[in-house]
Design a protein around this motif. Structure first.
Motif, PDB file in Angstrom:
ATOM      1  N   TRP A   1      -7.454 -16.402 -16.764  1.00  0.00           N
ATOM      2  CA  TRP A   1      -8.335 -15.786 -15.779  1.00  0.00           C
ATOM      3  C   TRP A   1      -8.632 -16.797 -14.692  1.00  0.00           C
ATOM      4  O   TRP A   1      -8.371 -17.983 -14.853  1.00  0.00           O
ATOM      5  N   TYR A   2      -9.157 -16.322 -13.560  1.00  0.00           N
ATOM      6  CA  TYR A   2      -9.704 -17.248 -12.566  1.00  0.00           C
ATOM      7  C   TYR A   2     -10.774 -16.542 -11.745  1.00  0.00           C
ATOM      8  O   TYR A   2     -10.746 -15.323 -11.564  1.00  0.00           O
ATOM      9  N   VAL A   3     -11.761 -17.335 -11.268  1.00  0.00           N
ATOM     10  CA  VAL A   3     -12.873 -16.832 -10.460  1.00  0.00           C
ATOM     11  C   VAL A   3     -13.108 -17.794  -9.307  1.00  0.00           C
ATOM     12  O   VAL A   3     -12.747 -18.966  -9.371  1.00  0.00           O
ATOM     13  N   GLY A   4     -13.735 -17.294  -8.220  1.00  0.00           N
ATOM     14  CA  GLY A   4     -14.039 -18.153  -7.087  1.00  0.00           C
ATOM     15  C   GLY A   4     -14.320 -17.345  -5.847  1.00  0.00           C
ATOM     16  O   GLY A   4     -14.803 -16.209  -5.912  1.00  0.00           O
ATOM     17  N   VAL A   5     -13.993 -17.911  -4.674  1.00  0.00           N
ATOM     18  CA  VAL A   5     -14.176 -17.231  -3.401  1.00  0.00           C
ATOM     19  C   VAL A   5     -12.930 -17.413  -2.550  1.00  0.00           C
ATOM     20  O   VAL A   5     -12.124 -18.315  -2.789  1.00  0.00           O
ATOM     21  N   ALA A   6     -12.791 -16.552  -1.550  1.00  0.00           N
ATOM     22  CA  ALA A   6     -11.698 -16.643  -0.578  1.00  0.00           C
ATOM     23  C   ALA A   6     -12.253 -16.340   0.801  1.00  0.00           C
ATOM     24  O   ALA A   6     -13.251 -15.635   0.952  1.00  0.00           O
ATOM     25  N   ARG A   7     -11.609 -16.887   1.799  1.00  0.00           N
ATOM     26  CA  ARG A   7     -12.047 -16.604   3.162  1.00  0.00           C
ATOM     27  C   ARG A   7     -11.496 -15.258   3.618  1.00  0.00           C
ATOM     28  O   ARG A   7     -10.576 -14.699   2.996  1.00  0.00           O
ATOM     29  N   GLU A   8     -12.056 -14.769   4.703  1.00  0.00           N
ATOM     30  CA  GLU A   8     -11.634 -13.478   5.234  1.00  0.00           C
ATOM     31  C   GLU A   8     -10.230 -13.586   5.831  1.00  0.00           C
ATOM     32  O   GLU A   8      -9.840 -14.607   6.384  1.00  0.00           O
ATOM     33  N   ASN A   9      -9.447 -12.472   5.676  1.00  0.00           N
ATOM     34  CA  ASN A   9      -8.100 -12.383   6.246  1.00  0.00           C
ATOM     35  C   ASN A   9      -7.172 -13.477   5.727  1.00  0.00           C
ATOM     36  O   ASN A   9      -6.416 -14.095   6.486  1.00  0.00           O
ATOM     37  N   VAL A  10      -7.218 -13.741   4.415  1.00  0.00           N
ATOM     38  CA  VAL A  10      -6.289 -14.713   3.830  1.00  0.00           C
ATOM     39  C   VAL A  10      -4.877 -14.128   3.823  1.00  0.00           C
ATOM     40  O   VAL A  10      -4.672 -12.914   3.819  1.00  0.00           O
ATOM     41  N   ASP A  11      -3.892 -15.013   3.828  1.00  0.00           N
ATOM     42  CA  ASP A  11      -2.484 -14.602   3.779  1.00  0.00           C
ATOM     43  C   ASP A  11      -2.159 -14.151   2.360  1.00  0.00           C
ATOM     44  O   ASP A  11      -2.274 -14.918   1.409  1.00  0.00           O
ATOM     45  N   LYS A  12      -1.780 -12.893   2.178  1.00  0.00           N
ATOM     46  CA  LYS A  12      -1.578 -12.324   0.849  1.00  0.00           C
ATOM     47  C   LYS A  12      -0.108 -12.257   0.446  1.00  0.00           C
ATOM     48  O   LYS A  12       0.246 -11.580  -0.513  1.00  0.00           O
ATOM     49  N   ARG A  13       0.761 -12.954   1.175  1.00  0.00           N
ATOM     50  CA  ARG A  13       2.168 -12.930   0.815  1.00  0.00           C
ATOM     51  C   ARG A  13       2.386 -13.644  -0.525  1.00  0.00           C
ATOM     52  O   ARG A  13       1.701 -14.621  -0.831  1.00  0.00           O
ATOM     53  N   PRO A  14       3.381 -13.181  -1.324  1.00  0.00           N
ATOM     54  CA  PRO A  14       3.606 -13.775  -2.662  1.00  0.00           C
ATOM     55  C   PRO A  14       3.911 -15.258  -2.626  1.00  0.00           C
ATOM     56  O   PRO A  14       3.576 -15.977  -3.551  1.00  0.00           O
ATOM     57  N   ALA A  15       4.557 -15.724  -1.540  1.00  0.00           N
ATOM     58  CA  ALA A  15       4.956 -17.126  -1.496  1.00  0.00           C
ATOM     59  C   ALA A  15       3.804 -18.064  -1.162  1.00  0.00           C
ATOM     60  O   ALA A  15       3.953 -19.280  -1.266  1.00  0.00           O
ATOM     61  N   VAL A  16       2.658 -17.541  -0.759  1.00  0.00           N
ATOM     62  CA  VAL A  16       1.526 -18.390  -0.365  1.00  0.00           C
ATOM     63  C   VAL A  16       0.720 -18.778  -1.613  1.00  0.00           C
ATOM     64  O   VAL A  16       0.161 -17.910  -2.277  1.00  0.00           O
ATOM     65  N   PRO A  17       0.648 -20.056  -1.953  1.00  0.00           N
ATOM     66  CA  PRO A  17      -0.100 -20.464  -3.157  1.00  0.00           C
ATOM     67  C   PRO A  17      -1.602 -20.356  -2.956  1.00  0.00           C
ATOM     68  O   PRO A  17      -2.100 -20.385  -1.832  1.00  0.00           O
ATOM     69  N   LEU A  18      -2.324 -20.228  -4.071  1.00  0.00           N
ATOM     70  CA  LEU A  18      -3.781 -20.139  -4.024  1.00  0.00           C
ATOM     71  C   LEU A  18      -4.365 -21.549  -3.966  1.00  0.00           C
ATOM     72  O   LEU A  18      -4.683 -22.154  -4.987  1.00  0.00           O
ATOM     73  N   THR A  19      -4.520 -22.087  -2.767  1.00  0.00           N
ATOM     74  CA  THR A  19      -5.027 -23.442  -2.561  1.00  0.00           C
ATOM     75  C   THR A  19      -6.162 -23.410  -1.547  1.00  0.00           C
ATOM     76  O   THR A  19      -6.286 -22.459  -0.767  1.00  0.00           O
TER      77      THR A  19
END
Length: 551
Positions: free
Chosen positions: A449-467
């Motif tokens: 599992w994972y939890v946290g926050v993200a900024r608005e309009n993040v890049d949702k492409r599969p190749a973009v890592p969650l950093t």
């Protein structure tokens, strides 16, 4: 005659070429044959270093080069001579009697036909560090050599604090820096705002915990300043380091100036006592008024009963002594504003009483510092969070806006993104916000599992890592890797038991903290979470049908 001579020359030349080719093919074959005499082993002169969780090769080479496949190769830790980490014998790797924790993690990958017997160790842990012995044996001879393995673990970000120096003279303060969870012993460096290293009058202390991780702390005397910050860096190398900064002064009330903080503290205490006394007077007056009102109502009811009339307030008549006592006690905790008191028909005797009770956000605005290490200090900012089903991965099902399940994806579906998570309906741009996520229900353990926050309009492409660089700040759990945050390198997070994760977002200070609600302790804090709008997010994990829930 000329033609005959040419043909004979060509035949002789072809014969010579065949002999040369035969010799060239024979030499490697002879070199690959097992040695009939003695041999030696070549290993690195210094230690071999690697990061926790990665793979490493411990080099060991037979000299002179020959095929060692018919020989016996044994690798073992110096602390366990009789139980090897790997045993190669009878042309294959033996399953026993190797140490169980090495099974499935070790292999010989150097090329034994070329005399290379290097050991590759997968998924390195801190327990794997130490001296390893490479031993090669034939029927006539054996040789062994040692390789030292060090496992580097990057510790937590330094925590800095300022205290009044003993004696209080010279305008100096005592600045402390501490960090834990390192291996091996790190280097601690103080620098001023110009980047110059500070070497004078500092002390450094190193301690180790039962797991062998090192905690480092240092302190120094420095001139009090409101503009010249200090930096404390703890590092193993340029790639593995943490840094914290602080202004070397003691926080005082907003109206205080350097040199008079003691007087400001006394004035603050006196004002606090005056406000407390005023509040107590208000509560006491309201309690007496409530008791007088109850007594008056009782007398009115008695008079009405004697005259045979119906009580005017049937609701109040139906309340028993316990409920009346509850109303009296509740009056102590009710502080009405002057507008509310006027609407209720009460006279207002204390001017400005409406400003004596502050919300947590108003307290921050008044200059009160927030202690991120204290879970009780941040839980008062708890908000209600609902999950946005419309903005969820196709494999996630949302129940009543609170619970997220993983559902097996259909073979015909092609999700627009591979990151399996769901965002909240709420977004935050300022202030402080706290929410909780229940990641374990009963005794069943989740796979991930994972939890946290993200900024608005993040890049949702599969190749973009969650950093963090891509706008994601998360705490993750994986059954194989354990707990970690998405930084590079990933700091180790040791958790014995975790049922509920507390998440605290401070938009004004640009920090995001994670807490173990079970133990009421801080797990990790991101200190540079900068964006205009924040969206809470969570993931129930891939191929894991056990749900997680927003509390």
């Amino acid at each position: 005659m000329f033609t005959t001579f040419g043909n004979r020359g060509t035949m002789h030349l072809g014969l010579c070429l065949r002999v040369l080719i035969l010799v060239a093919l024979t030499v490697p074959i002879r070199a690959a044959q097992p040695a009939q005499e003695t041999f030696t082993l070549t290993v690195p002169n210094g230690p071999t270093s690697t990061l926790s969780g990665s793979s490493v090769s411990l080099l060991c080479q037979v000299s002179p080069l020959f095929n060692v496949e018919p020989l016996e190769v044994r690798w073992y830790h110096s602390s366990n001579i009789h139980s090897p980490a790997l045993l190669y014998k009878d042309h294959k790797i033996q399953e026993t009697p190797v140490v169980p924790r090495y099974r499935g993690r070790v292999s010989l990958t150097g090329g034994m036909e070329r005399g290379n017997v290097s050991l590759t160790l997968e998924r390195v842990t801190l327990e794997d560090r130490g001296e390893y012995v490479c031993q090669v044996s034939s029927e006539q001879w054996y040789e062994k050599a040692s390789v030292f393995l060090t496992v580097n673990v990057t510790g937590r970000e330094p925590v800095l604090s300022v205290a009044e120096a003993r004696g209080g003279g010279g305008g100096q303060v005592n600045v402390t820096c501490s960090s834990e969870g390192w291996s091996p012993q790190p280097k601690l460096t103080w620098r001023n705002k110009d980047g110059a290293e500070i070497r004078n009058e500092q002390e450094v202390l190193n301690t180790s915990d039962p797991q062998g991780l090192v905690s480092v702390s240092s302190w120094l005397l420095y001139a009090c300043s409101y503009s010249d910050w200090l930096a404390c860096t703890v590092s193993l190398s340029e790639e593995a380091k943490r840094e914290g900064r602080i202004l070397p002064h003691i926080y005082t009330a907003p109206t205080a100036v350097p040199g008079v903080y003691k007087e400001a503290l006394i004035v603050t205490l006196i004002l606090s006592l005056v406000i407390i006394c005023a509040l107590c007077s208000v509560i006491l007056c309201k309690r007496r008024g409530s008791m007088w009102s109850s007594s008056q109502k009782s007398r009115n009811r008695s008079d009405q009963a004697e005259l045979g009339q119906r009580p005017a307030d049937q609701t109040e008549l139906g309340k028993g002594p316990a409920e009346t006592e509850h109303l009296i006690k509740g009056a102590e905790n009710t502080v009405q504003t002057p507008t509310e008191q006027s609407a209720a028909g009460n006279d207002v005797h204390l001017e400005g009483a409406e400003n004596t009770v502050q919300t947590p956000t108003e307290q921050r605005a008044a200059g009160e510092e927030l202690n991120l290490n204290d879970w009780h200090h941040v839980k008062i900012f708890k908000v209600n969070i609902l999950l946005d089903e419309k903005n969820a991965h196709p494999a996630i099902r949302i129940n009543k806006g609170k619970r997220a399940h993983y559902v097996k994806e259909k073979d015909t579906e092609k999700p627009s993104r591979t990151h399996l998570h769901v965002f909240s309906e709420e977004r935050f741009s300022s202030g402080q916000h706290y929410w909780e996520v229940k990641v374990k229900d009963g005794t069943t353990e989740k796979l991930s599992w994972y939890v946290g926050v993200a900024r608005e309009n993040v890049d949702k492409r599969p190749a973009v890592p969650l950093t963090p660089q891509n706008g994601f700040w998360i705490l993750s759990y994986d059954k194989e890797q354990g707990f970690h945050v998405n930084t590079d390198p990933q700091p180790p997070i040791t958790v014995a038991k975790l049922t509920i994760v507390g998440v605290f977002l401070d938009c004004d200070r640009h920090t995001l903290s994670f807490y173990n609600v079970d133990t009421k302790s801080l797990l990790y804090t991101f200190t540079d979470v900068k964006t205009s709008n924040y969206f809470p997010l969570l993931s129930p994990g891939r191929c894991d049908k056990i749900p997680i829930k927003i509390n």
